[in-house]
Enzyme design. Structure first.
Site, mmCIF file in Angstrom:
data_model
loop_
_atom_site.group_PDB
_atom_site.id
_atom_site.type_symbol
_atom_site.label_atom_id
_atom_site.label_comp_id
_atom_site.label_asym_id
_atom_site.label_seq_id
_atom_site.Cartn_x
_atom_site.Cartn_y
_atom_site.Cartn_z
ATOM 1 C CB ALA A 1 -0.889 0.020 1.236
ATOM 2 C CE LYS A 2 5.339 4.969 -0.211
ATOM 3 N NZ LYS A 2 6.509 4.171 0.132
ATOM 4 N N GLY A 3 0.425 5.762 0.904
ATOM 5 C CA GLY A 3 -0.465 6.881 1.164
ATOM 6 C C GLY A 3 0.252 8.182 0.898
#
Ligand code: NAD
Length: 425
Positions: free
Chosen positions: A114-116
């Site tokens: 994931a990445k934000g």
């Protein structure tokens, strides 16, 4: 100025998503990945966009755009950092999220990717504004994050303080203390010993493994390290400890060269006393940032930014071994030229995976409420990076491809295999 123009030109032709897909497609073709699996893995499983109103110090309200992209949860809860930058956009976050899936699979840890990100300029925000923004983002993501669901970490322009605000906000919402919801925390709040050194240490372990394959003697090796932040300074320090001569280092404000070797502990001490900059470093000649990459060295470790070795400078690269401490420092076009030149490239998803591996150790320690010594952490990390190196090496030999494609193949096979067992409905 020269650097800025250069960077823009490259960015225009080097979209991170395209660059990730170029490698993913090559690996998928190599192993004859079926269309169904390909179609699942080429898109993120979840894309969350939030608009966050935040009170600014001057009494106004500003709306910030925040993202969290979950690429895959096939191997376990998704893992990936949160970055604060004006460059943050959907394509960038999507590419970085997929990268995390492959990186965790290569590191053989039970996580998806994931990445934000939040589009903001933290250099123009006060600590209070950053705190309100981080807490607003956490509240918006309270049903996305979770110890067994999605575990953020620091990335560009976020660190221990932001992670501590996330733990505090999330724990208050859940009405229990949940330190394992993020990694990269301060030690006093459940962080792990060895985390700050972990990525640079992993870069060194991967480098030593590669040098053994190339029969390079560390005591006869000249190294240049681009970037002197968390990753680059520890990589350089460990290189020197292992007997290599680090002849050049750099940061955003300039590069420094001494053919007899730079004293790395002294350079770190100087940087720390000089507002984080190498500017004015004694005992080395200042050179242009771009020139560091083209020096006559045996080993080059780009540990700063993406797209640093590209079609315009790749022919001038003289190192026979390049280890990617940074994410994406070599463009897809340059990859092919380096392969033709016979340069061994240890790819980011393998070389800097020591960082997420020790993040995983932090999460394990939080879950058990039992904390390890630094020696334990380093021993386990070293073994893990060596194992990952060996897996990628075997795939690259088996399929007669670069180490980068070998690493993608290893990751793809692992994720595809788990996906087949799990199935979907
Ligand atoms: P950092 O902010 O601590 O350091 C970055 C360094 O690069 C600084 O010294 C900065 O001055 C320098 N730099 C910036 N522009 C430069 C330029 N044009 N030329 C030379 N130097 C320049 O960041 P970091 O945590 O060390 O991360 C570096 C890279 O490694 C990033 O690509 C990051 O995504 C990647 N990475 C970091 C970790 C981690 O655990 N920190 C883990 C995996 C990957």
């Amino acid at each position: 100025m020269k650097q800025k123009e250069n960077k823009k030109e490259i960015k225009d032709s080097n979209n991170p998503l395209e660059s990730m897909f170029a490698r993913f497609d090559t690996a998928a073709k190599c192993i004859g990945l079926d269309d169904e699996t390909y179609n699942v893995l080429k898109v993120p499983s979840k894309e969350i966009i939030v608009n966050l109103p935040v009170y600014m110090d001057n009494g106004s309200t500003q709306v910030f755009h925040g993202y969290r992209i979950i690429h895959s949860t096939i191997l376990g809860p998704s893992k990936g950092g949160i970055r604060y930058s004006m460059e943050v956009d959907l394509d960038e976050v999507k590419a970085l999220a997929a990268w995390m899936t492959w990186k965790c699979a290569v590191a053989d840890i039970p996580y998806g990717g994931a990445k934000g990100g939040i589009k903001c300029d933290p250099s123009k925000m006060s600590k209070g504004e950053l705190e309100r923004l981080t807490r607003a983002y956490t509240v918006a993501m309270a049903d996305v994050f979770g110890v067994d669901r999605d575990i953020p970490a620091p990335d560009m322009n976020t660190g221990q303080q932001e992670m501590a605000w996330i733990v505090d906000t999330y724990s208050k919402i859940k009405r229990e203390f949940v330190p394992g919801v993020v990694t990269g925390k301060p030690l006093s709040l459940g962080g792990s010993l060895g985390r700050k050194e972990a990525t640079g240490r992993g870069v060194m372990i991967a480098t030593m493994e590669a040098m053994e394959k190339l029969k390079m003697d560390p005591r006869k090796t000249l190294a240049a390290v681009q970037g002197f932040g968390n990753v680059g300074s520890y990589a350089a320090l460990y290189y020197q400890e292992r007997g290599m001569k680090v002849v050049a280092i750099s940061d955003a404000w300039g590069a420094y060269y001494n053919p007899k070797g730079i004293d790395i502990p002294k350079a770190i001490e100087y940087r720390d006393a000089n507002h984080g900059r190498l500017t004015g470093l004694k005992g080395a000649t200042k050179i242009e940032n771009e020139d560091l990459l083209e020096l006559k060295v045996d080993l080059l470790a780009p540990c700063a930014l993406e797209n640093q070795i590209h079609s315009h400078n790749v022919q001038k690269i003289k190192a026979k071994l390049i280890v990617e401490g940074a994410n994406g420092p070599i463009t897809f076009g340059a990859d092919n030229v380096l392969q033709e030149k016979g340069v061994l490239v240890i790819p980011d998803i393998l070389a800097n995976g020591g960082g997420v591996t020790v993040s995983y150790f932090e999460w394990v320690q939080n879950r058990n409420g039992y904390y390890w010594t630094e020696e334990d952490v380093f021993n386990k990390e070293d073994a893990s990076v060596k194992n990952a190196f060996s897996n990628c090496w075997k795939e690259s030999k088996k399929h007669k491809v670069t180490m980068r494609i070998g690493a993608y193949i290893f990751a793809l096979q692992k994720v595809a295999d788990a996906m087949k067992f799990r199935g979907h409905f």
